[in-house]
Write an enzyme that holds these catalytic residues in place. Sequence first.
Site, PDB file in Angstrom:
ATOM      1  N   ALA A  56      -1.665 -43.639  51.888  1.00 38.83           N
ATOM      2  CA  ALA A  56      -1.004 -43.237  53.132  1.00 38.83           C
ATOM      3  C   ALA A  56      -1.032 -44.354  54.174  1.00 38.83           C
ATOM      4  O   ALA A  56      -0.095 -44.498  54.965  1.00 38.83           O
ATOM      5  CB  ALA A  56      -1.651 -41.975  53.693  1.00 38.83           C
ATOM      6  N   TRP A  57      -2.088 -45.154  54.171  1.00 39.34           N
ATOM      7  CA  TRP A  57      -2.270 -46.199  55.173  1.00 39.34           C
ATOM      8  C   TRP A  57      -1.558 -47.503  54.831  1.00 39.34           C
ATOM      9  O   TRP A  57      -1.522 -48.429  55.655  1.00 39.34           O
ATOM     10  CB  TRP A  57      -3.767 -46.504  55.336  1.00 39.34           C
ATOM     11  CG  TRP A  57      -4.382 -47.115  54.109  1.00 39.34           C
ATOM     12  CD1 TRP A  57      -4.823 -46.451  53.007  1.00 39.34           C
ATOM     13  CD2 TRP A  57      -4.593 -48.507  53.835  1.00 39.34           C
ATOM     14  NE1 TRP A  57      -5.308 -47.327  52.062  1.00 39.34           N
ATOM     15  CE2 TRP A  57      -5.180 -48.597  52.545  1.00 39.34           C
ATOM     16  CE3 TRP A  57      -4.348 -49.679  54.554  1.00 39.34           C
ATOM     17  CZ2 TRP A  57      -5.522 -49.811  51.963  1.00 39.34           C
ATOM     18  CZ3 TRP A  57      -4.692 -50.888  53.978  1.00 39.34           C
ATOM     19  CH2 TRP A  57      -5.276 -50.945  52.698  1.00 39.34           C
ATOM     20  N   THR A 113     -10.076 -47.684  59.662  1.00 37.69           N
ATOM     21  CA  THR A 113     -10.536 -46.933  60.829  1.00 37.69           C
ATOM     22  C   THR A 113     -11.852 -46.238  60.531  1.00 37.69           C
ATOM     23  O   THR A 113     -12.789 -46.277  61.318  1.00 37.69           O
ATOM     24  CB  THR A 113      -9.475 -45.903  61.259  1.00 37.69           C
ATOM     25  OG1 THR A 113      -8.257 -46.584  61.563  1.00 37.69           O
ATOM     26  CG2 THR A 113      -9.941 -45.134  62.492  1.00 37.69           C
ATOM     27  N   GLU A 173     -13.621 -42.874  44.870  1.00 38.05           N
ATOM     28  CA  GLU A 173     -12.415 -43.674  44.616  1.00 38.05           C
ATOM     29  C   GLU A 173     -12.805 -45.068  44.136  1.00 38.05           C
ATOM     30  O   GLU A 173     -13.659 -45.704  44.762  1.00 38.05           O
ATOM     31  CB  GLU A 173     -11.577 -43.777  45.895  1.00 38.05           C
ATOM     32  CG  GLU A 173     -11.074 -42.437  46.380  1.00 38.05           C
ATOM     33  CD  GLU A 173     -10.429 -42.507  47.753  1.00 38.05           C
ATOM     34  OE1 GLU A 173      -9.785 -41.527  48.158  1.00 38.05           O
ATOM     35  OE2 GLU A 173     -10.584 -43.557  48.429  1.00 38.05           O
ATOM     36  N   LEU A 200      -3.838 -40.087  64.462  1.00 36.49           N
ATOM     37  CA  LEU A 200      -3.034 -39.791  63.280  1.00 36.49           C
ATOM     38  C   LEU A 200      -2.546 -38.346  63.303  1.00 36.49           C
ATOM     39  O   LEU A 200      -1.398 -38.061  62.944  1.00 36.49           O
ATOM     40  CB  LEU A 200      -3.833 -40.076  62.015  1.00 36.49           C
ATOM     41  CG  LEU A 200      -4.305 -41.525  61.861  1.00 36.49           C
ATOM     42  CD1 LEU A 200      -5.025 -41.712  60.539  1.00 36.49           C
ATOM     43  CD2 LEU A 200      -3.143 -42.500  61.974  1.00 36.49           C
ATOM     44  N   HIS A 251      -4.641 -42.872  47.517  1.00 36.80           N
ATOM     45  CA  HIS A 251      -5.106 -43.392  48.811  1.00 36.80           C
ATOM     46  C   HIS A 251      -4.169 -44.478  49.344  1.00 36.80           C
ATOM     47  O   HIS A 251      -4.583 -45.606  49.633  1.00 36.80           O
ATOM     48  CB  HIS A 251      -6.531 -43.930  48.709  1.00 36.80           C
ATOM     49  CG  HIS A 251      -7.242 -43.934  50.036  1.00 36.80           C
ATOM     50  ND1 HIS A 251      -8.595 -43.772  50.147  1.00 36.80           N
ATOM     51  CD2 HIS A 251      -6.775 -44.082  51.300  1.00 36.80           C
ATOM     52  CE1 HIS A 251      -8.941 -43.833  51.435  1.00 36.80           C
ATOM     53  NE2 HIS A 251      -7.839 -44.030  52.151  1.00 36.80           N
ATOM     54  N   ARG A 310     -10.230 -37.982  54.333  1.00 32.39           N
ATOM     55  CA  ARG A 310     -11.321 -38.369  53.441  1.00 32.39           C
ATOM     56  C   ARG A 310     -11.509 -37.273  52.400  1.00 32.39           C
ATOM     57  O   ARG A 310     -11.503 -36.093  52.712  1.00 32.39           O
ATOM     58  CB  ARG A 310     -12.628 -38.578  54.218  1.00 32.39           C
ATOM     59  CG  ARG A 310     -12.675 -39.869  55.044  1.00 32.39           C
ATOM     60  CD  ARG A 310     -12.738 -41.087  54.151  1.00 32.39           C
ATOM     61  NE  ARG A 310     -12.892 -42.336  54.890  1.00 32.39           N
ATOM     62  CZ  ARG A 310     -11.889 -43.112  55.280  1.00 32.39           C
ATOM     63  NH1 ARG A 310     -10.638 -42.740  55.028  1.00 32.39           N
ATOM     64  NH2 ARG A 310     -12.123 -44.243  55.916  1.00 32.39           N
TER      65      ARG A 310
END
Length: 330
Positions: free
Chosen positions: A299-300, A72, A276, A156, A297, A247
């Site tokens: 969560a998605w 996104t 990252e 979200l 990273h 972020r």
Amino acid sequence: MEKIVFLDRGTVSVPFRKPQMAHEWLDYDRTAPEETVERLRGATIAVTNKVKLRQPQLAMLPHLKFIVLTATGFDNVDVAFCRTRGISVSNVPGYARQSVPEHVLMLILALRRNLPAYLKAVRDGRWQTSPQPTINDFAVEDLHGTTLGLIGYGDLAKGVERLARAFGMQILIAAHKSLGSGPISMHESPERIKSGPDPSRCAFEEVLRRADVVSLHAPLNDETRHLIGVSELALMKPTALLINAARGGLVDEKALAETLMAGRLGGAGIDVLSTEPPREGNPLLDVKLPNLIITPHIAWTGRQAQEILAEEVVKNIEAFAAGKPRNLVS
């Protein structure tokens, strides 16, 4: 025929179906910065998750017409330069509207109930040798009746709100920081707020002062970089939690690390860092406290979310090839 190059295919673990058009598709598991131009030479469509596409690289790719993000957020692409060069850019909004909110709630619950400390106690053998049938050394707090502050109010954040209300939490929605107590919150247009005063909408600073949990859902740009820094952390309750699954650059990580080490914050759940992977280290990685949870990273990355993402990426490509681009950010 379109030449499609996926620069970091290894970031998505589910299969992609073949676009229904004439094409050549090349996958690279990962792409280093110095490899980007060579791999995209002659490509008309680039697919990227986190590989950066900035002006120096884009200026060397005259055949590139379309960039498709498997995400996104689009802060890794120089969207302004793409506009000047006529390169279209599409993202995939909303694919993780279940996965990210669930991860955020997981972090909140784990911290409120001191899960890391109790896990360590069991692994260290303390329960096995306890004279009591339980270990009650670390505070366990309910979510019911507490206040969640949302910074940013897109899909979200609304998903987090829905789950939080099911736990009996009260919700505060922060106004845009630069607008004081104005009603416009990050990620939401003025046209969507026409129904009059809403007691859940508060000034940015007021949300920080009142919330028991602050969850970040704003995009990263020049305006929001280090949105949470020394002064903002000082406004928060010493028992409050900070959650960031948006972020890494939204938070001054050095300031957060120092605040946690000084015991001036109840805890933090972090799924994103400013760089990252953090190969050069990060101040938060040096904090060895049970009230800091860092996940890489993810969560998605719920399987269902990735399947939606993969399908939407292909639909974006097909729509562009058919002359009807969708989900454009440029």
